[in-house]
Design an enzyme around this catalytic site. Structure first.
Site, PDB file in Angstrom:
ATOM      1  N   ASN A  55       0.877  -1.176   0.000  1.00 32.81           N
ATOM      2  CA  ASN A  55       0.000   0.000   0.000  1.00 32.81           C
ATOM      3  C   ASN A  55       0.911   1.221   0.000  1.00 32.81           C
ATOM      4  O   ASN A  55       1.464   1.584   1.030  1.00 32.81           O
ATOM      5  CB  ASN A  55      -0.890  -0.044   1.258  1.00 32.81           C
ATOM      6  CG  ASN A  55      -1.698   1.233   1.430  1.00 32.81           C
ATOM      7  OD1 ASN A  55      -1.800   2.053   0.510  1.00 32.81           O
ATOM      8  ND2 ASN A  55      -2.288   1.396   2.608  1.00 32.81           N
ATOM      9  N   LYS A  98       0.187   4.211  -0.271  1.00 33.53           N
ATOM     10  CA  LYS A  98      -0.453   5.417   0.299  1.00 33.53           C
ATOM     11  C   LYS A  98      -0.184   6.605  -0.633  1.00 33.53           C
ATOM     12  O   LYS A  98      -0.062   6.408  -1.843  1.00 33.53           O
ATOM     13  CB  LYS A  98       0.016   5.655   1.732  1.00 33.53           C
ATOM     14  CG  LYS A  98      -0.144   4.397   2.582  1.00 33.53           C
ATOM     15  CD  LYS A  98      -0.058   4.633   4.052  1.00 33.53           C
ATOM     16  CE  LYS A  98      -0.240   3.305   4.786  1.00 33.53           C
ATOM     17  NZ  LYS A  98      -0.331   3.446   6.221  1.00 33.53           N
ATOM     18  N   HIS A 139      -9.714   1.236   4.517  1.00 29.77           N
ATOM     19  CA  HIS A 139      -8.464   1.455   5.249  1.00 29.77           C
ATOM     20  C   HIS A 139      -8.736   2.421   6.399  1.00 29.77           C
ATOM     21  O   HIS A 139      -9.532   3.354   6.255  1.00 29.77           O
ATOM     22  CB  HIS A 139      -7.384   2.017   4.312  1.00 29.77           C
ATOM     23  CG  HIS A 139      -6.029   2.016   4.956  1.00 29.77           C
ATOM     24  ND1 HIS A 139      -5.651   2.967   5.865  1.00 29.77           N
ATOM     25  CD2 HIS A 139      -4.998   1.150   4.854  1.00 29.77           C
ATOM     26  CE1 HIS A 139      -4.434   2.681   6.296  1.00 29.77           C
ATOM     27  NE2 HIS A 139      -4.005   1.585   5.698  1.00 29.77           N
ATOM     28  N   GLU A 175      -7.195   4.820   7.512  1.00 24.13           N
ATOM     29  CA  GLU A 175      -6.950   6.237   7.198  1.00 24.13           C
ATOM     30  C   GLU A 175      -8.137   6.839   6.463  1.00 24.13           C
ATOM     31  O   GLU A 175      -8.320   8.059   6.483  1.00 24.13           O
ATOM     32  CB  GLU A 175      -5.635   6.370   6.407  1.00 24.13           C
ATOM     33  CG  GLU A 175      -4.438   6.160   7.332  1.00 24.13           C
ATOM     34  CD  GLU A 175      -3.193   5.609   6.665  1.00 24.13           C
ATOM     35  OE1 GLU A 175      -3.093   5.657   5.433  1.00 24.13           O
ATOM     36  OE2 GLU A 175      -2.313   5.098   7.400  1.00 24.13           O
ATOM     37  N   GLU A 199      -5.732  -4.715  10.410  1.00 24.32           N
ATOM     38  CA  GLU A 199      -4.698  -3.715  10.663  1.00 24.32           C
ATOM     39  C   GLU A 199      -5.042  -2.935  11.930  1.00 24.32           C
ATOM     40  O   GLU A 199      -5.868  -2.012  11.873  1.00 24.32           O
ATOM     41  CB  GLU A 199      -4.607  -2.732   9.488  1.00 24.32           C
ATOM     42  CG  GLU A 199      -4.223  -3.365   8.186  1.00 24.32           C
ATOM     43  CD  GLU A 199      -3.623  -2.354   7.215  1.00 24.32           C
ATOM     44  OE1 GLU A 199      -2.512  -2.583   6.736  1.00 24.32           O
ATOM     45  OE2 GLU A 199      -4.265  -1.308   6.978  1.00 24.32           O
ATOM     46  N   GLY A 257       2.150   2.384  10.741  1.00 25.79           N
ATOM     47  CA  GLY A 257       3.125   3.460  10.588  1.00 25.79           C
ATOM     48  C   GLY A 257       3.778   3.888  11.893  1.00 25.79           C
ATOM     49  O   GLY A 257       4.449   4.910  11.954  1.00 25.79           O
ATOM     50  N   SER A 274       3.074  -2.001  10.411  1.00 22.62           N
ATOM     51  CA  SER A 274       4.508  -2.067  10.717  1.00 22.62           C
ATOM     52  C   SER A 274       5.131  -3.439  10.438  1.00 22.62           C
ATOM     53  O   SER A 274       6.006  -3.883  11.179  1.00 22.62           O
ATOM     54  CB  SER A 274       4.779  -1.622  12.162  1.00 22.62           C
ATOM     55  OG  SER A 274       4.395  -0.261  12.334  1.00 22.62           O
TER      56      SER A 274
END
Ligand code: PGA
Length: 252
Positions: free
Chosen positions: A15, A17, A99, A101, A170, A176, A214
């Site tokens: 991904n 991003k 996701h 985010e 996730e 991250g 991560s």
């Protein structure tokens, strides 16, 4: 790799991003193509504007590609949105939906995520449905309840099509941050997700459940060795060819 009746395909999906530029992408993909192939199915989910370049670079090879979101609508007056049909036109195999985010930063509800997954499937794309709890929710003992609710919406909306999805667990607190869930923590949630899928379909054993948050070359082997972890969704490490290649190898 083709899975047998009761085994999920191992997958590693990058991904990117909102990262990259046309020159850096070309270099990254060239290095990745040299590093493969892998036994696991490998893909990169890239920003929309790069899909044309990426399709040209990867077509005919072993690495698939996809996008990071799609609209829940078919077409029409939805300024700024990108439809699943458009992604299919660019040869995408995957699209990430839900996701964290996007759930957090764009207010995406469980139902909207499910509708996006349905739209993706209607256009022959595999939706990678992302679920995961925040640190607050984990600390409050709500992890299971949260991921169950997120997956439930998708199960109800897709009905008999549910075996066609990929699920990515996730934990938001691991994305991250450099803080990975332990293999045991991740496996515990994956096991619950698998049970939930078993209750919905007799093909649950075939659904790939990816872990994301991560993942790095030095923790991937142990994570992917867990019985219900069938590969990974990789953010930061997917931007470095050597790291991503090592993670792909860890899933073989
Ligand atoms: P990370 O991101 O690997 O950089 O933690 C994973 C993701 O958000 O998909």
């Amino acid at each position: 790799m083709q899975a047998s009746a009761g085994t999920p395909v191992k997958r590693v999906i990058g991904n990117w991003k909102m990262n990259g530029d046309r020159v850096a992408n070309t270099d990254l993909l060239a290095e990745l193509k040299k590093a493969g192939p892998w036994v696991a199915e490998v893909a990169v989910c890239v920003p929309f504007p790069y899909l044309g370049d990426v399709a040209l670079s990867l077509q005919g090879g072993r690495i698939a590609w996809g996008a990071q979101d799609c609209s829940a609508h078919e077409s029409g007056a939805y300024t700024g949105e990108v439809s699943a049909a458009m992604l299919a036109e660019f040869g995408c195999r995957y699209v990430l939906v839900g996701h964290s985010e996007r759930r957090a930063g764009h207010g995406e509800s469980d139902q909207l995520v499910a509708d996006k997954a349905k739209r993706a499937l209607a256009h022959g794309l595999t939706p990678v449905v992302c679920v995961g709890e925040t640190l607050e929710q984990r600390d409050a003992g709500q992890t299971e309840e949260v991921v169950k609710r997120q997956l439930s919406a998708v199960i109800h909306t897709l009905g008999p099509c549910i075996p066609q999805i990929v699920v990515a667990y996730e934990p938001v607190w691991a994305i991250g941050t450099g803080r990975t869930a332990t293999p045991e923590q991740a496996q515990a949630v994956h096991q619950r997700l698998r049970q939930q899928l078993h209750a919905a379909t007799d093909k649950a054993a075939r659904i790939s459940l990816l872990y994301g948050g991560s993942v790095k070359p030095d923790n991937a082997v142990e994570l992917f060795a867990q019985p219900d972890i069938d590969g990974g969704l990789i953010g930061g490490a997917s931007l470095k060819a050597a790291d991503f290649a090592a993670i792909c190898r860890a899933a073989d």
